[in-house]
Design a protein around this motif. Sequence first.
Motif, PDB file in Angstrom:
ATOM      1  N   GLN A  36       0.822  -1.198   0.000  1.00  0.00           N
ATOM      2  CA  GLN A  36       0.000   0.000   0.000  1.00  0.00           C
ATOM      3  C   GLN A  36       0.865   1.261   0.000  1.00  0.00           C
ATOM      4  N   GLN A  37       1.889   1.271   0.889  1.00  0.00           N
ATOM      5  CA  GLN A  37       2.782   2.435   0.942  1.00  0.00           C
ATOM      6  C   GLN A  37       3.540   2.607  -0.374  1.00  0.00           C
ATOM      7  N   LEU A  38       3.951   1.478  -0.946  1.00  0.00           N
ATOM      8  CA  LEU A  38       4.690   1.521  -2.211  1.00  0.00           C
ATOM      9  C   LEU A  38       3.806   2.077  -3.333  1.00  0.00           C
ATOM     10  N   LEU A  39       2.554   1.651  -3.380  1.00  0.00           N
ATOM     11  CA  LEU A  39       1.626   2.129  -4.400  1.00  0.00           C
ATOM     12  C   LEU A  39       1.398   3.636  -4.275  1.00  0.00           C
ATOM     13  N   GLN A  40       1.243   4.122  -3.035  1.00  0.00           N
ATOM     14  CA  GLN A  40       1.018   5.551  -2.829  1.00  0.00           C
ATOM     15  C   GLN A  40       2.204   6.382  -3.304  1.00  0.00           C
ATOM     16  N   LEU A  41       3.415   5.936  -2.941  1.00  0.00           N
ATOM     17  CA  LEU A  41       4.611   6.680  -3.336  1.00  0.00           C
ATOM     18  C   LEU A  41       4.839   6.630  -4.849  1.00  0.00           C
ATOM     19  N   GLU A  42       4.608   5.477  -5.457  1.00  0.00           N
ATOM     20  CA  GLU A  42       4.796   5.362  -6.907  1.00  0.00           C
ATOM     21  C   GLU A  42       3.770   6.198  -7.666  1.00  0.00           C
ATOM     22  N   THR A  43       2.547   6.285  -7.152  1.00  0.00           N
ATOM     23  CA  THR A  43       1.521   7.129  -7.773  1.00  0.00           C
ATOM     24  C   THR A  43       1.913   8.595  -7.695  1.00  0.00           C
ATOM     25  N   LEU A  44       2.428   9.001  -6.527  1.00  0.00           N
ATOM     26  CA  LEU A  44       2.869  10.384  -6.347  1.00  0.00           C
ATOM     27  C   LEU A  44       4.051  10.693  -7.260  1.00  0.00           C
ATOM     28  N   ALA A  45       4.985   9.757  -7.368  1.00  0.00           N
ATOM     29  CA  ALA A  45       6.152   9.961  -8.240  1.00  0.00           C
ATOM     30  C   ALA A  45       5.728  10.079  -9.704  1.00  0.00           C
ATOM     31  N   THR A  46       4.768   9.250 -10.110  1.00  0.00           N
ATOM     32  CA  THR A  46       4.273   9.302 -11.490  1.00  0.00           C
ATOM     33  C   THR A  46       3.627  10.648 -11.783  1.00  0.00           C
ATOM     34  N   ARG A  47       2.837  11.140 -10.829  1.00  0.00           N
ATOM     35  CA  ARG A  47       2.170  12.422 -11.020  1.00  0.00           C
ATOM     36  C   ARG A  47       3.183  13.560 -11.134  1.00  0.00           C
ATOM     37  N   ARG A  49       6.331  13.267 -12.100  1.00  0.00           N
ATOM     38  CA  ARG A  49       7.049  13.119 -13.373  1.00  0.00           C
ATOM     39  C   ARG A  49       6.245  13.712 -14.520  1.00  0.00           C
ATOM     40  N   GLU A  50       4.947  13.434 -14.529  1.00  0.00           N
ATOM     41  CA  GLU A  50       4.083  13.970 -15.587  1.00  0.00           C
ATOM     42  C   GLU A  50       4.092  15.497 -15.570  1.00  0.00           C
ATOM     43  N   GLU A  51       4.070  16.088 -14.386  1.00  0.00           N
ATOM     44  CA  GLU A  51       4.099  17.546 -14.273  1.00  0.00           C
ATOM     45  C   GLU A  51       5.411  18.107 -14.812  1.00  0.00           C
ATOM     46  N   ILE A  52       6.516  17.439 -14.482  1.00  0.00           N
ATOM     47  CA  ILE A  52       7.834  17.916 -14.922  1.00  0.00           C
ATOM     48  C   ILE A  52       7.989  17.769 -16.431  1.00  0.00           C
ATOM     49  N   GLN A  63      18.616  16.938 -22.911  1.00  0.00           N
ATOM     50  CA  GLN A  63      19.129  16.078 -21.837  1.00  0.00           C
ATOM     51  C   GLN A  63      18.412  14.732 -21.839  1.00  0.00           C
ATOM     52  N   VAL A  64      17.097  14.752 -22.065  1.00  0.00           N
ATOM     53  CA  VAL A  64      16.339  13.500 -22.114  1.00  0.00           C
ATOM     54  C   VAL A  64      16.777  12.671 -23.320  1.00  0.00           C
ATOM     55  N   ALA A  65      16.933  13.329 -24.472  1.00  0.00           N
ATOM     56  CA  ALA A  65      17.340  12.629 -25.691  1.00  0.00           C
ATOM     57  C   ALA A  65      18.714  11.979 -25.535  1.00  0.00           C
ATOM     58  N   ARG A  66      19.581  12.579 -24.713  1.00  0.00           N
ATOM     59  CA  ARG A  66      20.933  12.062 -24.509  1.00  0.00           C
ATOM     60  C   ARG A  66      21.053  11.179 -23.273  1.00  0.00           C
ATOM     61  N   PRO A 269       6.325   7.410 -22.671  1.00  0.00           N
ATOM     62  CA  PRO A 269       5.775   7.160 -21.333  1.00  0.00           C
ATOM     63  C   PRO A 269       6.134   8.300 -20.390  1.00  0.00           C
ATOM     64  N   SER A 270       5.417   8.417 -19.294  1.00  0.00           N
ATOM     65  CA  SER A 270       5.721   9.441 -18.301  1.00  0.00           C
ATOM     66  C   SER A 270       7.171   9.302 -17.834  1.00  0.00           C
ATOM     67  N   GLY A 271       7.938  10.386 -17.965  1.00  0.00           N
ATOM     68  CA  GLY A 271       9.341  10.346 -17.570  1.00  0.00           C
ATOM     69  C   GLY A 271      10.292  10.041 -18.712  1.00  0.00           C
ATOM     70  N   GLY A 272       9.761   9.769 -19.913  1.00  0.00           N
ATOM     71  CA  GLY A 272      10.624   9.472 -21.051  1.00  0.00           C
ATOM     72  C   GLY A 272      10.744   7.974 -21.302  1.00  0.00           C
TER      73      GLY A 272
END
Length: 329
Positions: A36-47, A49-52, A63-66, A269-272
Motif C-alpha cells: 500500500q505504501q509503495l503504491l502511494q509513493l509510486e503514484t505520487l512519483a508518477t504524477r 514526473r508527468e508535471e515535470i 538532456q532527455v534525448a541524450r 511514457p511518463s518520464g521518457g
Amino acid sequence: MARRVLLDFEKPLVELEEQIEQIRQLARDSEVDVSQQLLQLETLATRRREEIFSSLSPAQKIQVARHPQRPSTLDYIQVITDEWIELHGDRRGNDDRALVGGVGRIGDQAVVLLGHQKGRDMKENVARNFGMASPGGYRKAMRLMDHADRFRLPILSFIDTPGAYAGVKAEEEGQGEAIAVNLREMFRLRVPIIAVVIGEGGSGGALGIGVADRLLMFEHSVYTVASPEACASILWRDAAKAPAAAEALRITAADLLQLGLVDALLKEPSGGNHWAPMQAAETLRAALLGQLAELQTCSESALLEARYAKFRRMGQVLEGAATDPAFAP
C-alpha cells in the motif's frame, strides 16, 4: 535492476525515489506487507514526473534525448522484431560498430533495419564511438539499403547520433563523400523507407540514413543541423548560450511537426522512454506497422515522386527558417 539516472530538473523526484527504493529493500528483507505504501509513493512519483515532463524546455529535452539509459537501436530491434540477424561490414574492410544493421521480420513483414548505436557505459561508448559513425558505417548502411532494394524489403532507419565522426581519419577516408552518396542513392531506392529519431539526430550524421518517405520522432527526441553548444559557440562565441540556441533552432519534435518537417510524433511514457522501454517499443512497433501498411499501397513510381516532392518542401521550409532573426549574432 540498474539504478535510474535522474537529470538535474528531476531533483524533486530524488527523495521519492530513495523512499521507494528503501521500501522495496524492506519488502525483500522481511515479510512485512508494504504494497500500500509503495503504491502511494509510486503514484505520487508518477504524477510529479508527468508535471515535470509536460513542460520541458528545448534544452531539457536535449538532456532527455541524450539520457544514458534511453533505449538504443538494438534495444528496440530486439523487442519489435520476431526475427533478427545482424549483418556486418561495408565490403571494403570496415565494420563500424557505431552503425548497426541487418535483416529482420516484424509480424509477417520482412524488413531491413539499421541505425546508430550508442553504448551504455564509457567502455561500450568508446567501442561504439558514442554513436558517431565513420565513412565505413555509412557505406555499410548503403550496402544494406541496396540489399533491401534488390529484394524489395522496406527499410527502417533509427537515428540517434550527435553527428558523424569528425576525426582526421574519417576525413581522410571520405566522410563527406560517404554521406553525400547515401543522400543521393536513397532517393533512387524503390522500397518504402521509414526513419525514426529515437534520441538525438545531429547534422549530416543523421541525414546519412535519414532520407525517408516517413520521418517519425519520439516526443522527447531532437533533430538539429548543429548541436546547441556548437551553434552558440559559432554565432555568439559563448557555449553558455546553448539553451538560447536550443530555443532558436526549433529542434524538438513538436516544433518540427509544426513546421511540417516531421510526419508523426510518437508519445513517450511518463518520464521518457528510459522509464518504460517496453512501452516505448510497443508504441514504435505499432507506428511502424501502420506507416508500412500505408506506404505499401503506393506504386514504385508514386513512392519516388512523393519522396522527391517531400524533400523539395523540406528544403523550402529550411530556406525560410534560415532568415529567422533569432539567429542574428
